[in-house]
Design a protein around this motif. Structure first.
Motif, PDB file in Angstrom:
ATOM      1  N   GLY A 335      33.778  33.679  44.452  1.00 32.33           N
ATOM      2  CA  GLY A 335      33.407  34.976  45.019  1.00 32.33           C
ATOM      3  C   GLY A 335      34.587  35.866  45.387  1.00 32.33           C
ATOM      4  O   GLY A 335      34.384  36.957  45.924  1.00 32.33           O
ATOM      5  N   TRP A 336      35.803  35.430  45.114  1.00 32.82           N
ATOM      6  CA  TRP A 336      36.967  36.247  45.468  1.00 32.82           C
ATOM      7  C   TRP A 336      37.116  37.352  44.424  1.00 32.82           C
ATOM      8  O   TRP A 336      37.289  37.074  43.228  1.00 32.82           O
ATOM      9  CB  TRP A 336      38.247  35.397  45.532  1.00 32.82           C
ATOM     10  N   GLN A 337      37.052  38.586  44.854  1.00 35.99           N
ATOM     11  CA  GLN A 337      37.061  39.724  43.921  1.00 35.99           C
ATOM     12  C   GLN A 337      38.479  39.998  43.412  1.00 35.99           C
ATOM     13  O   GLN A 337      39.429  40.018  44.183  1.00 35.99           O
ATOM     14  CB  GLN A 337      36.489  40.949  44.610  1.00 35.99           C
ATOM     15  N   ILE A 338      38.551  40.189  42.112  1.00 42.21           N
ATOM     16  CA  ILE A 338      39.864  40.297  41.465  1.00 42.21           C
ATOM     17  C   ILE A 338      40.290  41.768  41.384  1.00 42.21           C
ATOM     18  O   ILE A 338      39.599  42.574  40.760  1.00 42.21           O
ATOM     19  CB  ILE A 338      39.792  39.661  40.059  1.00 42.21           C
ATOM     20  N   ASP A 339      41.414  42.082  41.993  1.00 46.60           N
ATOM     21  CA  ASP A 339      41.780  43.487  42.138  1.00 46.60           C
ATOM     22  C   ASP A 339      43.297  43.701  42.167  1.00 46.60           C
ATOM     23  O   ASP A 339      43.903  43.784  43.240  1.00 46.60           O
ATOM     24  CB  ASP A 339      41.140  44.009  43.446  1.00 46.60           C
ATOM     25  N   PRO A 340      43.912  43.822  41.004  1.00 43.83           N
ATOM     26  CA  PRO A 340      45.365  44.051  40.968  1.00 43.83           C
ATOM     27  C   PRO A 340      45.790  45.335  41.677  1.00 43.83           C
ATOM     28  O   PRO A 340      46.855  45.397  42.276  1.00 43.83           O
ATOM     29  CB  PRO A 340      45.689  44.132  39.475  1.00 43.83           C
ATOM     30  N   GLN A 341      44.946  46.365  41.633  1.00 37.90           N
ATOM     31  CA  GLN A 341      45.321  47.626  42.290  1.00 37.90           C
ATOM     32  C   GLN A 341      45.381  47.455  43.808  1.00 37.90           C
ATOM     33  O   GLN A 341      46.111  48.157  44.495  1.00 37.90           O
ATOM     34  CB  GLN A 341      44.336  48.763  41.952  1.00 37.90           C
ATOM     35  N   GLY A 342      44.626  46.490  44.306  1.00 35.05           N
ATOM     36  CA  GLY A 342      44.671  46.207  45.746  1.00 35.05           C
ATOM     37  C   GLY A 342      46.073  45.788  46.175  1.00 35.05           C
ATOM     38  O   GLY A 342      46.503  46.058  47.301  1.00 35.05           O
ATOM     39  N   LEU A 343      46.776  45.158  45.274  1.00 43.85           N
ATOM     40  CA  LEU A 343      48.144  44.725  45.577  1.00 43.85           C
ATOM     41  C   LEU A 343      49.069  45.943  45.705  1.00 43.85           C
ATOM     42  O   LEU A 343      49.918  46.000  46.594  1.00 43.85           O
ATOM     43  CB  LEU A 343      48.632  43.775  44.472  1.00 43.85           C
ATOM     44  N   VAL A 344      48.848  46.919  44.849  1.00 46.93           N
ATOM     45  CA  VAL A 344      49.644  48.151  44.904  1.00 46.93           C
ATOM     46  C   VAL A 344      49.381  48.864  46.230  1.00 46.93           C
ATOM     47  O   VAL A 344      50.305  49.261  46.957  1.00 46.93           O
ATOM     48  CB  VAL A 344      49.267  49.086  43.726  1.00 46.93           C
ATOM     49  N   ILE A 378      42.895  25.920  27.953  1.00 42.14           N
ATOM     50  CA  ILE A 378      43.232  27.277  27.516  1.00 42.14           C
ATOM     51  C   ILE A 378      42.784  28.230  28.629  1.00 42.14           C
ATOM     52  O   ILE A 378      41.676  28.766  28.612  1.00 42.14           O
ATOM     53  CB  ILE A 378      42.513  27.613  26.176  1.00 42.14           C
ATOM     54  N   ASP A 379      43.647  28.442  29.571  1.00 42.67           N
ATOM     55  CA  ASP A 379      43.260  29.204  30.772  1.00 42.67           C
ATOM     56  C   ASP A 379      43.628  30.681  30.637  1.00 42.67           C
ATOM     57  O   ASP A 379      44.413  31.227  31.434  1.00 42.67           O
ATOM     58  CB  ASP A 379      43.878  28.574  32.031  1.00 42.67           C
ATOM     59  N   ASN A 380      42.999  31.325  29.647  1.00 42.13           N
ATOM     60  CA  ASN A 380      43.298  32.749  29.429  1.00 42.13           C
ATOM     61  C   ASN A 380      42.953  33.605  30.645  1.00 42.13           C
ATOM     62  O   ASN A 380      43.614  34.598  30.922  1.00 42.13           O
ATOM     63  CB  ASN A 380      42.517  33.267  28.213  1.00 42.13           C
ATOM     64  N   TYR A 381      41.898  33.223  31.355  1.00 39.78           N
ATOM     65  CA  TYR A 381      41.494  33.974  32.560  1.00 39.78           C
ATOM     66  C   TYR A 381      42.611  33.982  33.598  1.00 39.78           C
ATOM     67  O   TYR A 381      42.838  34.967  34.280  1.00 39.78           O
ATOM     68  CB  TYR A 381      40.220  33.342  33.168  1.00 39.78           C
ATOM     69  N   ARG A 382      43.333  32.872  33.726  1.00 33.11           N
ATOM     70  CA  ARG A 382      44.431  32.802  34.718  1.00 33.11           C
ATOM     71  C   ARG A 382      45.595  33.688  34.257  1.00 33.11           C
ATOM     72  O   ARG A 382      46.187  34.423  35.044  1.00 33.11           O
ATOM     73  CB  ARG A 382      44.887  31.347  34.899  1.00 33.11           C
ATOM     74  N   ILE A 383      45.854  33.621  32.953  1.00 34.22           N
ATOM     75  CA  ILE A 383      46.930  34.458  32.394  1.00 34.22           C
ATOM     76  C   ILE A 383      46.594  35.931  32.647  1.00 34.22           C
ATOM     77  O   ILE A 383      47.432  36.720  33.070  1.00 34.22           O
ATOM     78  CB  ILE A 383      47.105  34.169  30.883  1.00 34.22           C
ATOM     79  N   GLU A 384      45.324  36.253  32.406  1.00 31.99           N
ATOM     80  CA  GLU A 384      44.878  37.631  32.587  1.00 31.99           C
ATOM     81  C   GLU A 384      45.042  38.071  34.046  1.00 31.99           C
ATOM     82  O   GLU A 384      45.524  39.167  34.347  1.00 31.99           O
ATOM     83  CB  GLU A 384      43.389  37.679  32.189  1.00 31.99           C
ATOM     84  N   TYR A 385      44.646  37.206  34.952  1.00 30.33           N
ATOM     85  CA  TYR A 385      44.772  37.511  36.390  1.00 30.33           C
ATOM     86  C   TYR A 385      46.245  37.751  36.736  1.00 30.33           C
ATOM     87  O   TYR A 385      46.616  38.759  37.340  1.00 30.33           O
ATOM     88  CB  TYR A 385      44.217  36.330  37.219  1.00 30.33           C
ATOM     89  N   MET A 386      47.089  36.826  36.318  1.00 34.81           N
ATOM     90  CA  MET A 386      48.504  36.934  36.684  1.00 34.81           C
ATOM     91  C   MET A 386      49.153  38.129  36.006  1.00 34.81           C
ATOM     92  O   MET A 386      49.928  38.858  36.616  1.00 34.81           O
ATOM     93  CB  MET A 386      49.241  35.645  36.326  1.00 34.81           C
ATOM     94  N   ARG A 387      48.806  38.319  34.734  1.00 31.88           N
ATOM     95  CA  ARG A 387      49.416  39.437  33.997  1.00 31.88           C
ATOM     96  C   ARG A 387      49.146  40.757  34.714  1.00 31.88           C
ATOM     97  O   ARG A 387      50.037  41.562  34.939  1.00 31.88           O
ATOM     98  CB  ARG A 387      48.838  39.488  32.578  1.00 31.88           C
ATOM     99  N   LYS A 388      47.889  40.940  35.113  1.00 36.63           N
ATOM    100  CA  LYS A 388      47.531  42.225  35.726  1.00 36.63           C
ATOM    101  C   LYS A 388      48.185  42.385  37.096  1.00 36.63           C
ATOM    102  O   LYS A 388      48.607  43.477  37.464  1.00 36.63           O
ATOM    103  CB  LYS A 388      46.017  42.336  35.841  1.00 36.63           C
ATOM    104  N   HIS A 389      48.254  41.302  37.842  1.00 37.87           N
ATOM    105  CA  HIS A 389      48.886  41.417  39.161  1.00 37.87           C
ATOM    106  C   HIS A 389      50.392  41.625  39.029  1.00 37.87           C
ATOM    107  O   HIS A 389      50.977  42.434  39.750  1.00 37.87           O
ATOM    108  CB  HIS A 389      48.564  40.189  40.025  1.00 37.87           C
ATOM    109  N   ILE A 390      50.989  40.906  38.108  1.00 37.71           N
ATOM    110  CA  ILE A 390      52.444  41.042  37.957  1.00 37.71           C
ATOM    111  C   ILE A 390      52.780  42.438  37.427  1.00 37.71           C
ATOM    112  O   ILE A 390      53.727  43.085  37.874  1.00 37.71           O
ATOM    113  CB  ILE A 390      53.010  39.920  37.048  1.00 37.71           C
ATOM    114  N   GLN A 391      51.967  42.909  36.492  1.00 42.41           N
ATOM    115  CA  GLN A 391      52.194  44.264  35.958  1.00 42.41           C
ATOM    116  C   GLN A 391      52.109  45.300  37.082  1.00 42.41           C
ATOM    117  O   GLN A 391      52.967  46.175  37.212  1.00 42.41           O
ATOM    118  CB  GLN A 391      51.136  44.569  34.886  1.00 42.41           C
ATOM    119  N   ALA A 392      51.069  45.167  37.904  1.00 47.35           N
ATOM    120  CA  ALA A 392      50.887  46.126  39.009  1.00 47.35           C
ATOM    121  C   ALA A 392      52.075  46.055  39.962  1.00 47.35           C
ATOM    122  O   ALA A 392      52.612  47.083  40.398  1.00 47.35           O
ATOM    123  CB  ALA A 392      49.579  45.808  39.744  1.00 47.35           C
ATOM    124  N   MET A 393      52.489  44.851  40.274  1.00 47.45           N
ATOM    125  CA  MET A 393      53.621  44.638  41.189  1.00 47.45           C
ATOM    126  C   MET A 393      54.889  45.275  40.615  1.00 47.45           C
ATOM    127  O   MET A 393      55.620  45.985  41.295  1.00 47.45           O
ATOM    128  CB  MET A 393      53.799  43.128  41.361  1.00 47.45           C
TER     129      MET A 393
END
Ligand code: BG6
Length: 464
Positions: A335-344, A378-393
């Motif tokens: 239930g944890w909502q995924i939000d890279p913009q929240g990091l910004v 094959i944890d593409n979802y984790r890569i996707e999560y990290m990619r978006k957060h790292i990109q935003a950061m």
């Protein structure tokens, strides 16, 4: 481009990885008496170990005995640093002894030497949810002012022993969890007690202990950098109703910024008076808070929530906090909502408000990984999560010139979940063969994200 000394790494905590809960002279910690749970069944605190119950932290992933092979893998992944915690009850098994347990210290001597040899900086959390159980039973945990003395004695031992070896420290993991879950600070609220009053007083003792530790760290070695560590609450207003805007502002201020305000500025902010706490604070405490301001702000960020002044809407879980569902975001199985913009959003507020270096010391995705027939994950979802957060950061650091020390992903390897006690809530880039009942070979296996993160680090975040 990120700074060339940017600290790419991984983060974990002693109680969630080490196991060996009664080896090497270690005393019991509060985490050793907490059972496994699940998404819908909270973990239970049993006060004593009950033979018929399962305690996932007792063995965890056995990092205590496998740190050489695990740090080999971390080195191969290219980590520049490892954030871990020292188990207080390994160093002071009861917590109130005058002399430390040498065998406990020797374990960390070996671990830090191993990390150094492999080119990784050790980043240490002094207390990460693992205080000695004896301090809870005999003294009532952090509700008792005496804990300040025990903690500073413990911290002093660490600063002296690891002088020149550890440079980055954090005093308390997610110090704000004390007011949300006082049990984590060893505070067991009894029926009829004023929970809020007791929790904020316990927190105050931690603030003072932290400030004294910062002073000691600086005296012992001026090179030491000591941070606070807060769990962050990003909440967006449910509507443009002015009361929703204010509710969201308070959600962030009271859930996150208050804890930084005290530790970064060195005094209680004016708005604290509306918390309605009758604080026992001495003149000496005030001076300590002022002298013990932190060098940087360490924080965890996983997800964001929505806030409404009416508190109406579908509730969702976050890290320790709850909030409302955001229809624009996807959520993890927990239930944890995924939000890279929240990091910004968060980094801007923290940096603009304090002008202190930031350090993202936790960010990652808990997922019930499955192995395919070839034995791959094959944890593409984790890569996707990290990619978006790292990109935003990375974008915000570059565009707005934010001073960011590093990024340590939670976690480099699968470990026991703090919230649920599950193994299946996996965060790692290295899979550990162990299930929620404690079965499995403990064999390590690289996931797809392992190679991906390696390349991110090698390219200093240029190849995502
Ligand atoms: C943070 C803690 O709350 O989030 C960690 O500092 C924890 O100890 C991490 O493991 C992830 O939470 P969970 O409950 O999914 O393990």
């Amino acid at each position: 481009m990120l700074n060339k000394d940017f600290l790419w790494g991984g983060a974990m905590a002693a109680n969630q990885c080490e196991g060996a809960y009664d080896d090497g002279g270690k005393g019991l910690s509060i985490m050793d008496i907490i059972t496994a749970g699940s998404k819908n069944h909270p973990r239970q605190v049993t006060i004593d170990i009950q033979d018929e119950r399962y305690y996932p932290n007792h063995e965890a992933i056995d990092f205590y005995h496998r740190y050489v092979e695990d740090t080999d893998l971390f080195q191969e992944m290219g980590l520049k640093c490892l954030r871990t915690s020292i188990a207080w009850s390994r160093i002071f098994p009861n917590g109130d002894e005058s002399e430390p347990n040498e065998e406990g210290l020797q374990f960390y001597d070996r671990l830090f030497a191993e990390l150094k040899r492999k080119g990784m900086e050790s980043i240490v959390t002094i207390s990460h949810y693992e205080m000695p159980l004896y301090l809870v039973k005999k003294y009532g945990g952090w509700r008792n002012r005496q804990l300040i003395e025990f903690y500073t004695r413990y911290a002093k031992v660490l600063f002296e022993r690891y002088k020149g070896i550890v440079r980055y420290w954090m005093t308390f993991n997610e110090i704000n969890s004390t007011v949300k879950i006082p049990m984590i600070a060893g505070v067991m609220i009894q029926p009829g007690e004023n929970a809020k009053q007791i929790a904020y007083q316990a927190l105050h003792h931690q603030f003072v202990a932290s400030a004294k530790a910062v002073q000691l760290a600086h005296q012992i070695d001026p090179q030491n950098q000591v941070g606070c560590m807060v769990m962050t609450t990003v909440g967006y207003p449910k509507s443009c109703h002015p009361l929703d805007i204010l509710a969201a502002q308070e959600y962030l201020r009271d859930g996150t910024l208050f804890f930084c305000d005290v530790q970064v500025r060195g005094y209680y902010p004016g708005y604290f008076q509306h918390y309605d706490i009758d604080l026992d604070i001495t003149q000496q405490d005030k001076e300590d808070l002022k002298k013990g301001i932190v060098d940087y702000i360490g924080f965890s960020y996983y997800s964001s929530q929505v806030v409404s002044h009416l508190n109406e809407g579908e509730k969702v879980q976050g890290n320790i906090v709850t909030g409302l569902k955001n229809e624009y975001l996807q959520a993890s199985e927990w239930g944890w909502q995924i939000d890279p913009q929240g990091l910004v959003y968060l980094m801007r507020i923290l940096y603009e408000r304090y002008q202190k270096p930031l350090f993202i010391v936790e960010n990652g995705l808990g997922y019930n990984d499955q192995m395919n027939q070839e034995g791959q994950i094959i944890d593409n979802y984790r890569i996707e999560y990290m990619r978006k957060h790292i990109q935003a950061m990375k974008d915000i650091v570059e565009k707005e010139n934010i001073d960011l020390i590093g990024y340590t992903v939670w976690a480099p390897i699968d470990i026991v979940s703090a919230g649920t006690g599950e193994m299946k809530k996996r965060y790692g880039m290295i899979y550990v063969d162990k299930d929620d009942e404690g079965h499995g070979s403990l064999k390590r296996r690289k996931k797809k994200s392992f190679e991906w993160y390696k390349q991110v680090i090698e390219s200093n975040g240029e190849i995502l």
